[in-house]
Write a protein that holds these residues in place. Structure first.
Motif, short mmCIF file in Angstrom:
data_model
loop_
_atom_site.label_atom_id
_atom_site.label_comp_id
_atom_site.label_asym_id
_atom_site.label_seq_id
_atom_site.Cartn_x
_atom_site.Cartn_y
_atom_site.Cartn_z
N LYS A 3 0.94 -1.12 0.05
CA LYS A 3 0.00 -0.13 -0.08
C LYS A 3 0.96 1.37 0.15
CE LYS A 3 -3.79 2.32 2.35
NZ LYS A 3 -4.75 2.41 3.55
N ARG A 4 1.92 1.31 0.87
CA ARG A 4 2.86 2.24 0.80
C ARG A 4 3.46 2.63 -0.52
NH1 ARG A 4 7.26 1.85 5.31
NH2 ARG A 4 5.36 1.55 6.61
N ALA A 5 3.78 1.48 -1.37
CA ALA A 5 4.68 1.51 -2.65
C ALA A 5 3.52 2.24 -3.52
CB ALA A 5 5.08 0.28 -2.93
N TYR A 6 2.27 1.65 -3.38
CA TYR A 6 1.45 2.38 -4.28
C TYR A 6 1.14 3.69 -4.18
CZ TYR A 6 -3.45 3.43 -6.35
OH TYR A 6 -4.39 3.82 -7.07
N GLN A 7 0.87 3.96 -2.91
CA GLN A 7 0.65 5.49 -2.67
C GLN A 7 1.98 6.37 -3.07
OE1 GLN A 7 -1.89 6.82 -1.35
NE2 GLN A 7 -3.14 5.12 -1.25
N SER A 8 3.34 5.89 -3.04
CA SER A 8 4.19 6.51 -3.43
C SER A 8 4.22 6.72 -5.05
CB SER A 8 5.58 5.89 -3.06
OG SER A 8 6.67 6.44 -3.46
N PHE A 9 4.09 5.62 -5.78
CA PHE A 9 3.82 5.51 -7.09
C PHE A 9 2.77 6.45 -7.60
CE2 PHE A 9 2.56 3.57 -11.15
CZ PHE A 9 3.58 3.94 -11.92
N LYS A 10 1.76 6.59 -6.85
CA LYS A 10 0.68 7.25 -7.38
C LYS A 10 0.93 8.74 -7.43
CE LYS A 10 -4.44 8.00 -5.90
NZ LYS A 10 -5.48 7.79 -5.06
N LYS A 11 1.93 9.43 -6.63
CA LYS A 11 2.46 10.64 -6.44
C LYS A 11 3.30 11.05 -7.64
CE LYS A 11 1.83 10.89 -1.54
NZ LYS A 11 2.57 11.03 -0.21
N GLN A 12 4.02 9.95 -8.38
CA GLN A 12 4.82 10.26 -9.32
C GLN A 12 3.99 10.75 -10.49
OE1 GLN A 12 7.64 7.29 -10.19
NE2 GLN A 12 7.64 6.52 -8.10
N ASP A 13 4.81 11.59 -11.50
CA ASP A 13 4.21 12.24 -12.57
C ASP A 13 3.89 11.25 -13.49
OD1 ASP A 13 4.69 14.80 -11.62
OD2 ASP A 13 6.68 15.03 -12.54
N SER A 14 4.38 9.97 -13.42
CA SER A 14 4.21 9.15 -14.61
C SER A 14 2.91 8.07 -14.32
CB SER A 14 5.24 8.40 -14.91
OG SER A 14 5.99 7.52 -13.65
N PHE A 15 2.25 8.37 -13.12
CA PHE A 15 1.38 7.29 -12.55
C PHE A 15 0.07 7.30 -13.64
CE2 PHE A 15 -2.86 6.83 -10.53
CZ PHE A 15 -2.52 5.49 -9.92
N PHE A 16 -0.47 8.32 -14.23
CA PHE A 16 -1.49 8.18 -15.19
C PHE A 16 -1.25 7.47 -16.53
CE2 PHE A 16 -4.23 9.28 -18.63
CZ PHE A 16 -5.31 9.22 -18.21
N GLY A 17 0.20 7.69 -16.87
CA GLY A 17 0.73 6.86 -18.02
C GLY A 17 0.61 5.73 -17.98
N ALA A 18 1.26 5.08 -16.77
CA ALA A 18 1.49 3.83 -16.57
C ALA A 18 0.25 3.07 -16.25
CB ALA A 18 2.19 3.68 -15.04
N LEU A 19 -0.86 3.83 -15.53
CA LEU A 19 -2.04 3.45 -15.41
C LEU A 19 -2.86 3.03 -16.70
CD1 LEU A 19 -4.14 2.35 -13.06
CD2 LEU A 19 -5.22 4.43 -13.18
N ALA A 20 -2.67 4.02 -17.55
CA ALA A 20 -3.46 3.90 -18.86
C ALA A 20 -2.95 2.68 -19.76
CB ALA A 20 -3.40 5.26 -19.49
N SER A 21 -1.56 2.76 -19.95
CA SER A 21 -0.79 1.73 -20.76
C SER A 21 -1.00 0.35 -20.15
CB SER A 21 0.66 1.94 -20.96
OG SER A 21 1.18 2.04 -19.41
N ALA A 22 -1.04 0.23 -18.92
CA ALA A 22 -1.41 -1.30 -18.26
C ALA A 22 -2.78 -1.61 -18.46
CB ALA A 22 -1.18 -1.09 -16.71
N ALA A 23 -3.70 -0.67 -18.63
CA ALA A 23 -5.10 -1.04 -18.89
C ALA A 23 -5.27 -1.50 -20.23
CB ALA A 23 -5.98 0.12 -18.75
#
Length: 325
Positions: A3-23
């Motif tokens: 959960k901590r790693a997810y919260q840290s990654f969520k704050k990164q600028d690349s979060f939306f791009g990573a989420l969209a490409s993974a989807a």
């Protein structure tokens, strides 16, 4: 810990791009029986690698609050030059060096016009985009185009061989992403770019070499666009008048979706890759599901608007917290 790693990654600028490409990756993996076929995976490599290499340079320019719309034309012209030199018997290393050097020179021209002559990047890079695309068209519609063939076998082998199932262009892309991310996050020059993009007037008052940084970023952008052109003709075994045509907007959109901001001060190389992967996976999905490719522009444009709106909301929220609005 997860959960901590997810919260840290969520704050990164690349979060939306990573989420969209993974989807998109999951959609293709689950619903297309052709996605994991060897030919499709190799095709995806050839689609992603040159674009991601160009996105590295574009992201650096975006971080300082600018953009480079000439990259598609630079890619095309460098590829044509490399093809011409090789067809004339020039040694492969020298042909590659001269072609990439052309990209560096065009980047230098863009950087000097923006940083020294104080012309806005939009005007400069649209101008150079049309100039060098015009050169591509003139060359490829002339008798000279007929001579752009007969490349050395060693050059063609480099473009089409694989190591561990991966093309050389993808290995080069990975190396460039790692090196550039290290420079951005671990060096003074990289941190300086974020400061310049976030507050250029303050950066000047603190003695940062803003003009020098702008020129360096444009030179890198031009160099990597030229490298992408060279790698592309090695892979496809021919120079084309359509190489890089219209690609500049896809690259810019990939950088924005990957976490860059037109206001500057944001972005990283993970975002450059994930944004490029999103656009490439979207294009692959339209091909695999046999959907009219015209809808690709609709989807990419909608994603871009959502990202820009979210970026504007976050920026406004920060300004309010600082009491500036």
């Amino acid at each position: 810990m997860l959960k901590r790693a997810y919260q840290s990654f969520k704050k990164q600028d690349s979060f939306f791009g990573a989420l969209a490409s993974a989807a998109f990756f999951l959609v293709l993996a689950l619903f297309s029986p052709y996605f994991f076929q060897t030919n499709n995976l190799l095709s995806m490599q050839a689609l992603i690698a040159p674009r991601a290499i160009m996105a590295i340079g574009m992201m650096l320019v975006v971080i300082i609050g600018m953009f480079d719309l000439s990259v598609g034309s630079v890619m095309g012209l460098a590829g044509i030059l490399c093809g011409f030199l090789l067809s004339q018997g020039v040694a492969v290393p020298l042909a590659i060096l001269l072609s990439v050097g052309l990209g560096a020179l065009i980047g230098l021209l863009n950087g000097v016009l923006v940083a020294v002559c104080n012309i806005i990047p939009l005007i400069v890079t649209i101008g150079t985009m049309y100039i060098f695309r015009g050169f591509c068209e003139m060359i490829m519609t002339s008798n000279l185009a007929m001579s752009l063939r007969g490349f050395p076998q060693s050059f063609l082998n480099f473009g089409n061989m694989t190591f561990l199932g991966i093309y050389p262009m993808l290995w080069i892309m990975i190396a460039l992403l790692v090196i550039t991310e290290f420079i951005l996050k671990r060096t003074y020059f990289g941190r300086q770019l974020y400061y310049i993009g976030g507050n250029p007037s303050s950066a000047r008052s603190l003695g940062f070499n803003v003009k020098g940084a702008i020129i360096v970023c444009f030179v890198i952008s031009g160099t990597l666009a030229a490298l992408a052109g060279v790698l592309s003709i090695a892979r496809f075994q021919s120079a084309s008048r359509y190489l890089g045509q219209g690609l500049q907007m896809d690259i810019l959109i990939a950088c924005i979706i990957g976490g860059g901001s037109l206001m500057g001060g944001k972005g990283d190389m993970k975002g450059a890759f994930f944004g490029t992967a999103f656009v490439a996976l979207l294009e692959n999905a339209f091909n695999l599901f046999e959907i009219n490719s015209l809808f690709k522009s609709v989807v990419v444009g909608a994603a871009l608007i959502l990202v820009v709106l979210f970026d504007g909301y976050v920026h406004l929220k920060k300004m309010r917290e600082l009491g500036k609005v």
